[in-house]
Design a protein around this motif. Structure first.
Motif, mmCIF file in Angstrom:
data_model
loop_
_atom_site.group_PDB
_atom_site.id
_atom_site.type_symbol
_atom_site.label_atom_id
_atom_site.label_comp_id
_atom_site.label_asym_id
_atom_site.label_seq_id
_atom_site.Cartn_x
_atom_site.Cartn_y
_atom_site.Cartn_z
ATOM 1 N N ASN A 7 37.844 32.539 54.357
ATOM 2 C CA ASN A 7 37.635 33.867 53.833
ATOM 3 C C ASN A 7 36.259 33.853 53.550
ATOM 4 N N SER A 40 32.729 35.381 51.714
ATOM 5 C CA SER A 40 32.160 35.972 50.314
ATOM 6 C C SER A 40 31.351 36.978 50.660
ATOM 7 N N ASP A 41 30.616 37.700 49.557
ATOM 8 C CA ASP A 41 29.549 38.790 49.724
ATOM 9 C C ASP A 41 28.269 38.219 50.262
ATOM 10 N N THR A 42 28.111 36.651 50.340
ATOM 11 C CA THR A 42 27.022 36.288 51.017
ATOM 12 C C THR A 42 27.084 36.002 52.462
ATOM 13 N N ALA A 102 31.546 31.596 54.798
ATOM 14 C CA ALA A 102 33.071 31.176 54.727
ATOM 15 C C ALA A 102 33.095 29.839 54.804
ATOM 16 N N ASN A 147 24.100 30.464 52.830
ATOM 17 C CA ASN A 147 24.704 29.718 52.095
ATOM 18 C C ASN A 147 23.665 29.173 50.898
#
Length: 224
Positions: free
Chosen positions: A74, A76-78, A81, A111
């Protein structure tokens, strides 16, 4: 006098050996250790090495195969996954002193700066172009764009980061020399951990309002 010198040398060597031993996962004392489910789930144990092993005659091929990273996790907003794989999800790794992760980055995804206190990481680019690097203890940055088939190493405990700079999604396979590498995300550690607000204002030259905004972003409890 020579005896005292020799004794002191032995103490120094012993101390160094202890320091080296405590700085990495212990060596296994058997070929493998598949946790015995009769004694509980490894997910409920904080120290992963204390579960009794199954009898080696009960081990099967499936104990040494993991199929949970065929697809991205899933996001993330960055735009990141990640699927971390350690003995909590892949018992066959238990006591082997290693773990790994699949990381996927959307175009432009990052990241964020983070570090692993207990492991060196090697990152292999499966696909895509990734701006990747780390910062050493003198604040020198080692960074480059690495592409499919290339590898970069991040020394243990040093802050490192990644960003997809290509025009397509990127996938990275990371391997650690510890079954419990640990993870400290810098933004969350600084603004989401409850450090005194006045200290943060002085450290970063930010106003109380700006600190509050950063805390709401990185502390889930404050954002609600």
């Amino acid at each position: 006098m020579f005896r005292n010198f020799f004794t002191n040398c032995l103490l120094v060597i012993f101390s160094l050996q202890c320091a080296t031993t405590s700085a990495s996962d212990p060596d296994p004392v058997q070929d493998y250790c598949i946790p015995n489910p009769r004694f509980g789930s490894i997910r409920s144990i904080s120290h992963l090495l204390i579960l009794p092993c199954k009898n080696s005659t009960e081990a099967t091929d499936d104990d040494f195969i993991f199929s949970g990273m065929k697809q991205a996790g899933n996001f993330s907003d960055t735009g990141l996954a990640s699927i971390p794989v350690n003995p909590t999800v892949f018992p066959g790794l238990n006591t082997l002193g290693m773990s790994f992760v699949r990381a996927d980055l959307k175009v432009g995804g990052i990241n964020p700066p983070h570090f692993h206190p207990r492991a060196t990481e090697i990152a292999y680019v499966v696909q895509g172009s990734v701006y990747s690097g780390f910062v050493d203890s003198t604040n020198r940055v080692f960074a480059a764009i690495i592409e499919q088939g290339e590898v970069m190493v991040y020394p243990r405990g040093l802050v490192h980061f990644q960003m997809n700079v290509g025009k397509k999604p990127a996938t990275i396979f990371g391997s650690f020399n510890s079954q419990s590498p640990g993870l400290q995300k810098i933004p969350s550690a600084v603004f989401g951990s409850g450090i005194n607000e006045e200290l943060l204002e002085k450290a970063f030259g930010l106003s109380s309002k700006q600190i509050g905004k950063m805390r709401r972003r990185f502390d889930p409890e404050r954002s609600n």
